[in-house]
Design a protein around this motif. Structure first.
Motif, PDB file in Angstrom:
ATOM      1  N   TRP A 236       3.709  14.902   0.009  1.00 49.63           N
ATOM      2  CA  TRP A 236       4.597  13.820   0.428  1.00 49.63           C
ATOM      3  C   TRP A 236       4.384  13.341   1.860  1.00 49.63           C
ATOM      4  N   ASN A 237       4.201  14.238   2.791  1.00 42.16           N
ATOM      5  CA  ASN A 237       4.219  13.884   4.216  1.00 42.16           C
ATOM      6  C   ASN A 237       2.859  13.524   4.808  1.00 42.16           C
ATOM      7  N   TRP A 238       1.802  13.848   4.127  1.00 42.88           N
ATOM      8  CA  TRP A 238       0.461  13.589   4.676  1.00 42.88           C
ATOM      9  C   TRP A 238       0.188  12.087   4.743  1.00 42.88           C
ATOM     10  N   ARG A 239      -0.507  11.654   5.817  1.00 43.13           N
ATOM     11  CA  ARG A 239      -0.832  10.234   5.986  1.00 43.13           C
ATOM     12  C   ARG A 239      -2.345  10.039   6.068  1.00 43.13           C
ATOM     13  N   ASP A 240      -2.810   8.937   5.491  1.00 40.52           N
ATOM     14  CA  ASP A 240      -4.242   8.642   5.522  1.00 40.52           C
ATOM     15  C   ASP A 240      -4.614   7.935   6.827  1.00 40.52           C
ATOM     16  N   GLN A 241      -5.843   7.387   6.900  1.00 40.46           N
ATOM     17  CA  GLN A 241      -6.314   6.735   8.125  1.00 40.46           C
ATOM     18  C   GLN A 241      -5.471   5.512   8.498  1.00 40.46           C
ATOM     19  N   LYS A 242      -4.855   4.891   7.506  1.00 43.28           N
ATOM     20  CA  LYS A 242      -3.998   3.736   7.756  1.00 43.28           C
ATOM     21  C   LYS A 242      -2.541   4.137   7.955  1.00 43.28           C
ATOM     22  N   LEU A 243      -2.327   5.444   8.109  1.00 46.72           N
ATOM     23  CA  LEU A 243      -0.999   6.018   8.348  1.00 46.72           C
ATOM     24  C   LEU A 243      -0.055   5.874   7.157  1.00 46.72           C
ATOM     25  N   ARG A 244      -0.607   5.668   5.978  1.00 56.59           N
ATOM     26  CA  ARG A 244       0.220   5.533   4.778  1.00 56.59           C
ATOM     27  C   ARG A 244       0.411   6.886   4.107  1.00 56.59           C
ATOM     28  N   ARG A 245       1.631   7.166   3.710  1.00 58.69           N
ATOM     29  CA  ARG A 245       1.880   8.339   2.885  1.00 58.69           C
ATOM     30  C   ARG A 245       1.588   7.987   1.429  1.00 58.69           C
ATOM     31  N   MET A 246       1.580   8.973   0.601  1.00 55.46           N
ATOM     32  CA  MET A 246       1.261   8.761  -0.806  1.00 55.46           C
ATOM     33  C   MET A 246       2.176   7.701  -1.439  1.00 55.46           C
ATOM     34  N   MET A 247       3.467   7.794  -1.166  1.00 52.15           N
ATOM     35  CA  MET A 247       4.433   6.886  -1.787  1.00 52.15           C
ATOM     36  C   MET A 247       4.518   5.535  -1.079  1.00 52.15           C
ATOM     37  N   ASP A 248       3.747   5.348  -0.003  1.00 61.05           N
ATOM     38  CA  ASP A 248       3.672   4.038   0.644  1.00 61.05           C
ATOM     39  C   ASP A 248       2.657   3.126  -0.037  1.00 61.05           C
ATOM     40  N   ILE A 249       1.811   3.702  -0.886  1.00 56.09           N
ATOM     41  CA  ILE A 249       0.769   2.931  -1.566  1.00 56.09           C
ATOM     42  C   ILE A 249       1.322   2.466  -2.921  1.00 56.09           C
ATOM     43  N   PRO A 250       1.485   1.162  -3.143  1.00 60.53           N
ATOM     44  CA  PRO A 250       2.123   0.658  -4.372  1.00 60.53           C
ATOM     45  C   PRO A 250       1.509   1.194  -5.662  1.00 60.53           C
ATOM     46  N   GLU A 251       0.167   1.258  -5.745  1.00 63.10           N
ATOM     47  CA  GLU A 251      -0.488   1.711  -6.973  1.00 63.10           C
ATOM     48  C   GLU A 251      -0.165   3.175  -7.266  1.00 63.10           C
ATOM     49  N   ILE A 252      -0.189   4.002  -6.229  1.00 61.98           N
ATOM     50  CA  ILE A 252       0.112   5.422  -6.391  1.00 61.98           C
ATOM     51  C   ILE A 252       1.579   5.616  -6.757  1.00 61.98           C
ATOM     52  N   ARG A 253       2.466   4.882  -6.083  1.00 68.89           N
ATOM     53  CA  ARG A 253       3.897   4.982  -6.355  1.00 68.89           C
ATOM     54  C   ARG A 253       4.193   4.633  -7.818  1.00 68.89           C
ATOM     55  N   LYS A 254       3.560   3.586  -8.308  1.00 64.95           N
ATOM     56  CA  LYS A 254       3.765   3.168  -9.702  1.00 64.95           C
ATOM     57  C   LYS A 254       3.319   4.271 -10.664  1.00 64.95           C
ATOM     58  N   GLU A 255       2.171   4.887 -10.404  1.00 71.64           N
ATOM     59  CA  GLU A 255       1.656   5.938 -11.288  1.00 71.64           C
ATOM     60  C   GLU A 255       2.514   7.196 -11.232  1.00 71.64           C
ATOM     61  N   VAL A 256       3.072   7.481 -10.056  1.00 74.69           N
ATOM     62  CA  VAL A 256       3.963   8.642  -9.926  1.00 74.69           C
ATOM     63  C   VAL A 256       5.188   8.467 -10.808  1.00 74.69           C
ATOM     64  N   PHE A 257       5.799   7.292 -10.771  1.00 74.29           N
ATOM     65  CA  PHE A 257       7.007   7.071 -11.567  1.00 74.29           C
ATOM     66  C   PHE A 257       6.699   7.052 -13.068  1.00 74.29           C
ATOM     67  N   GLU A 258       5.538   6.543 -13.426  1.00 75.83           N
ATOM     68  CA  GLU A 258       5.141   6.574 -14.843  1.00 75.83           C
ATOM     69  C   GLU A 258       4.903   8.008 -15.301  1.00 75.83           C
ATOM     70  N   LEU A 259       4.350   8.827 -14.421  1.00 78.07           N
ATOM     71  CA  LEU A 259       4.154  10.247 -14.734  1.00 78.07           C
ATOM     72  C   LEU A 259       5.493  10.953 -14.906  1.00 78.07           C
ATOM     73  N   LEU A 260       6.444  10.657 -14.031  1.00 79.84           N
ATOM     74  CA  LEU A 260       7.764  11.275 -14.134  1.00 79.84           C
ATOM     75  C   LEU A 260       8.444  10.924 -15.458  1.00 79.84           C
ATOM     76  N   GLU A 261       8.214   9.713 -15.917  1.00 81.86           N
ATOM     77  CA  GLU A 261       8.877   9.247 -17.139  1.00 81.86           C
ATOM     78  C   GLU A 261       8.353   9.903 -18.414  1.00 81.86           C
ATOM     79  N   ILE A 262       7.090  10.320 -18.420  1.00 82.89           N
ATOM     80  CA  ILE A 262       6.512  10.812 -19.677  1.00 82.89           C
ATOM     81  C   ILE A 262       6.741  12.318 -19.897  1.00 82.89           C
TER      82      ILE A 262
END
Length: 278
Positions: A236-262
């Motif tokens: 959750w807390n790690w940031r990439d070179q653009k200082l984005r966390r995992m859940m700050d990236i729209p594509e990743i956030r969408k896949e996380v919620f789809e994973l939670l749902e299944i």
């Protein structure tokens, strides 16, 4: 006869002489009167005061101002995060993200059903832990769990991150925790889904580290069974070179919620699965 000569002389005079003041005393006055009658002189118009109008002068927009406005509109999450201090994630952060994500497509009652009980959350990382020390804290009985696990096509713990490179970093950093545990890379880079399905069918795996998109695909294809899963940890807390966390990236956030749902949400509500935020 003298009168006849006088008339003849008068007729032979040019018109200018006839109209001159010497030819006739009243001729000049008659001419002026005729001019006044034929060309009327306009009366001088009275000056009227015009009402004064008040105009507000708008300041001209300079190039500098327009550039500043443009920059403000294009402000990126990187700029926001660069100025913000690192703050550890909490269960409330995940709950709020879920609410924001589903608010446009779910009713109020459906949104309430997404709420997870506090009991399903493990202690969150306070930014002082390494991955190994954090996993040891949330799962002190890991060795015993690992020895009792013999089911194929499943794992006891999933660590979810944003990329394949980050997954490899996490696998290296959990050496002190995993011991003799079998770890599997669950991401898409250079590895086909069918290859991963076959590996999961052949051997017992204790730990899976990968991206939400590939993990979701393995579940859909029947290669990964979630029922034996005991711990699901988000990077959750790690940031990439653009200082984005995992859940700050729209594509990743969408896949996380789809994973939670299944399947993940139902396991959390039954309290057979615990969630951690590293």
């Amino acid at each position: 006869m003298a009168d006849d000569l006088g008339d003849e002389w008068w007729e032979n005079q040019p018109a200018e002489a006839a109209s001159s003041p010497e030819a006739s005393e009243g001729g000049g006055e008659d001419t002026e009167a005729m001019q006044q009658e034929t060309v009327p002189v306009p009366a001088p118009a009275k000056k009227t005061k015009q009402p004064k109008e008040c105009f507000l002068i708008q300041p001209k927009e300079t190039k500098e101002d327009s550039t500043k406005t443009r920059k403000r509109r294009k402000k990126k999450i990187t700029d926001v995060l660069a100025k913000s201090e690192p703050k550890p994630g909490t269960p409330a952060d995940l709950q709020q993200l879920m609410k924001d994500y589903y608010s446009s497509s779910r009713s109020v009652i459906e949104l309430e059903e997404l709420n997870l009980p506090d009991s399903c959350f493990l202690k969150a990382n306070d930014l002082t832990h390494s991955l190994s020390s954090y996993l040891k804290e949330i799962c002190p009985k890991w060795v015993k769990l690992r020895k009792n696990h013999s089911e194929k096509k499943s794992v006891l713990m999933l660590v979810i991150c944003s990329s394949a490179i980050r997954a490899l970093e996490l696998i290296r950093s959990m050496t002190a925790f995993r011991g003799d545990s079998k770890v599997m890379k669950l991401f898409a880079k250079h590895i086909k889904v069918q290859e991963q399905v076959k590996l999961l069918e052949k051997r017992v795996v204790h730990l899976g580290v990968g991206t939400p998109g590939r993990i979701k695909e393995l579940i859909k294809q029947g290669g990964l069974n979630l029922n034996p899963l005991k711990f699901l940890v988000f990077d959750w807390n790690w940031r990439d070179q653009k200082l984005r966390r995992m859940m700050d990236i729209p594509e990743i956030r969408k896949e996380v919620f789809e994973l939670l749902e299944i399947g993940v949400l139902s396991l959390c509500k039954s309290e057979s699965l615990k969630l951690g935020l590293f």
